[in-house]
Design a protein around this motif. Structure first.
Motif, short mmCIF file in Angstrom:
data_model
loop_
_atom_site.label_atom_id
_atom_site.label_comp_id
_atom_site.label_asym_id
_atom_site.label_seq_id
_atom_site.Cartn_x
_atom_site.Cartn_y
_atom_site.Cartn_z
N LYS A 113 29.60 29.20 42.35
CA LYS A 113 28.20 28.84 42.22
C LYS A 113 27.43 29.89 41.72
O LYS A 113 26.33 29.59 41.10
CB LYS A 113 27.82 27.97 43.54
N LYS A 114 28.04 31.04 41.89
CA LYS A 114 26.66 32.23 41.37
C LYS A 114 27.24 33.26 40.30
O LYS A 114 26.57 33.45 39.49
CB LYS A 114 26.39 33.03 42.72
N THR A 115 28.59 33.54 40.46
CA THR A 115 28.95 34.93 39.66
C THR A 115 30.09 34.71 38.83
O THR A 115 30.31 35.15 37.75
CB THR A 115 29.47 36.05 40.64
N GLY A 116 30.94 33.58 39.07
CA GLY A 116 32.12 33.52 38.40
C GLY A 116 33.20 34.37 39.07
O GLY A 116 33.05 35.05 39.96
N ALA A 117 34.42 34.22 38.35
CA ALA A 117 35.73 34.73 38.90
C ALA A 117 35.61 36.46 38.35
O ALA A 117 36.67 36.55 37.58
CB ALA A 117 36.94 34.15 38.61
N ARG A 118 34.85 37.09 38.77
CA ARG A 118 34.89 38.48 38.46
C ARG A 118 35.85 39.25 38.88
O ARG A 118 36.61 39.06 40.02
CB ARG A 118 33.65 39.07 38.92
N GLU A 119 36.56 40.23 38.09
CA GLU A 119 37.64 40.77 38.23
C GLU A 119 37.83 41.56 39.71
O GLU A 119 38.77 41.70 40.45
CB GLU A 119 38.27 41.77 37.10
N GLN A 120 36.59 42.06 39.95
CA GLN A 120 36.64 43.01 41.38
C GLN A 120 36.95 42.26 42.40
O GLN A 120 37.22 42.72 43.37
CB GLN A 120 35.19 43.65 41.23
N PHE A 121 36.71 40.73 42.30
CA PHE A 121 36.97 40.13 43.78
C PHE A 121 38.47 39.94 43.72
O PHE A 121 38.95 39.51 44.89
CB PHE A 121 36.45 38.62 43.59
N PHE A 122 39.32 40.27 43.05
CA PHE A 122 40.78 40.27 42.98
C PHE A 122 41.69 41.50 42.90
O PHE A 122 41.28 42.33 42.30
CB PHE A 122 41.35 39.10 41.88
N LYS A 123 42.65 41.47 43.53
CA LYS A 123 43.75 42.51 43.40
C LYS A 123 44.68 41.73 42.23
O LYS A 123 45.35 40.88 42.36
CB LYS A 123 44.67 42.57 44.38
N THR A 124 44.47 42.34 40.89
CA THR A 124 45.11 41.78 39.83
C THR A 124 46.77 42.24 39.72
O THR A 124 47.13 43.47 40.57
CB THR A 124 44.47 42.37 38.32
N ASN A 125 47.35 41.76 38.85
CA ASN A 125 48.52 42.24 38.33
C ASN A 125 49.68 41.89 39.78
O ASN A 125 50.57 42.70 39.97
CB ASN A 125 48.88 43.40 38.04
N GLU A 126 49.55 40.85 40.30
CA GLU A 126 50.32 40.34 41.47
C GLU A 126 51.71 39.83 41.02
O GLU A 126 52.40 39.33 41.75
CB GLU A 126 49.56 39.61 42.54
N GLY A 127 51.71 39.37 39.89
CA GLY A 127 52.77 38.73 39.09
C GLY A 127 53.47 39.32 38.21
O GLY A 127 53.42 40.80 38.24
#
Length: 173
Positions: free
Chosen positions: A58-72
């Protein structure tokens, strides 16, 4: 196991769409199962994750800093959403830029575990999303699934994974 991508309207908004995977045999989504499995022991962390999802949609979108990337594997979009960077509670998901997030399952990753392969449940949850991501990617290429407004999936959103290991692990919970 038959599963379907379903949009979670209560989390989705003008900035991002949030989906989860509805498991036919379980009659619930992987996100619902994640909440059920962790709410009693990690109540505050679950509340923080729910708040983060509302913020994403509702406010920001799925910004990369919310995630730990490269888990796959490279390019599959599999990552982990957490309530804060130091948390050990992991919610695996597939991120499509800032616009779409597909929530899977996850769990608690103790400090004694360095890699998800050391925990059979986390491994199964993660590898299921890797396989799902491959299927979605192929359907996007074949135009069986489209993203007409970049924030929604349309088309064939039902998948069949024969005798998939994740259902065996979840049924043993």
């Amino acid at each position: 196991m038959e599963c379907t991508l379903v949009k979670l309207e209560n989390f989705s908004g003008t900035h991002s769409s949030i989906y989860s995977v509805y498991i036919e045999e379980e009659e619930k989504t992987l996100f619902d199962k994640f909440i059920e499995e962790n709410i009693s022991e990690y109540n505050l962390e679950i509340k923080d994750i729910v708040q983060r999802l509302l913020t994403i949609g509702k406010k920001t979108g799925a910004r990369e800093q919310f995630f730990k990337t490269n888990e796959g594997v490279p390019g599959d979009g599999v990552c982990a959403l957490y309530d804060d960077p130091n948390s050990k509670l992991r919610l695996y998901c597939i991120r499509y830029g800032n616009d779409i997030v597909i929530l899977g399952g996850g769990g608690f990753k103790p400090k004694t575990i360095r890699a998800l392969q050391e925990d059979k449940k986390l491994e199964a949850e993660n590898y299921f999303l890797r396989d799902l991501s491959k299927e979605i990617t192929q359907r996007l290429k074949d135009k069986d699934i489209t993203k007409p407004n970049f924030m929604d999936f349309e088309g064939d959103l039902t998948f069949n994974f024969e005798d998939y290991e994740i259902t065996k692990i979840q049924k043993n919970k």
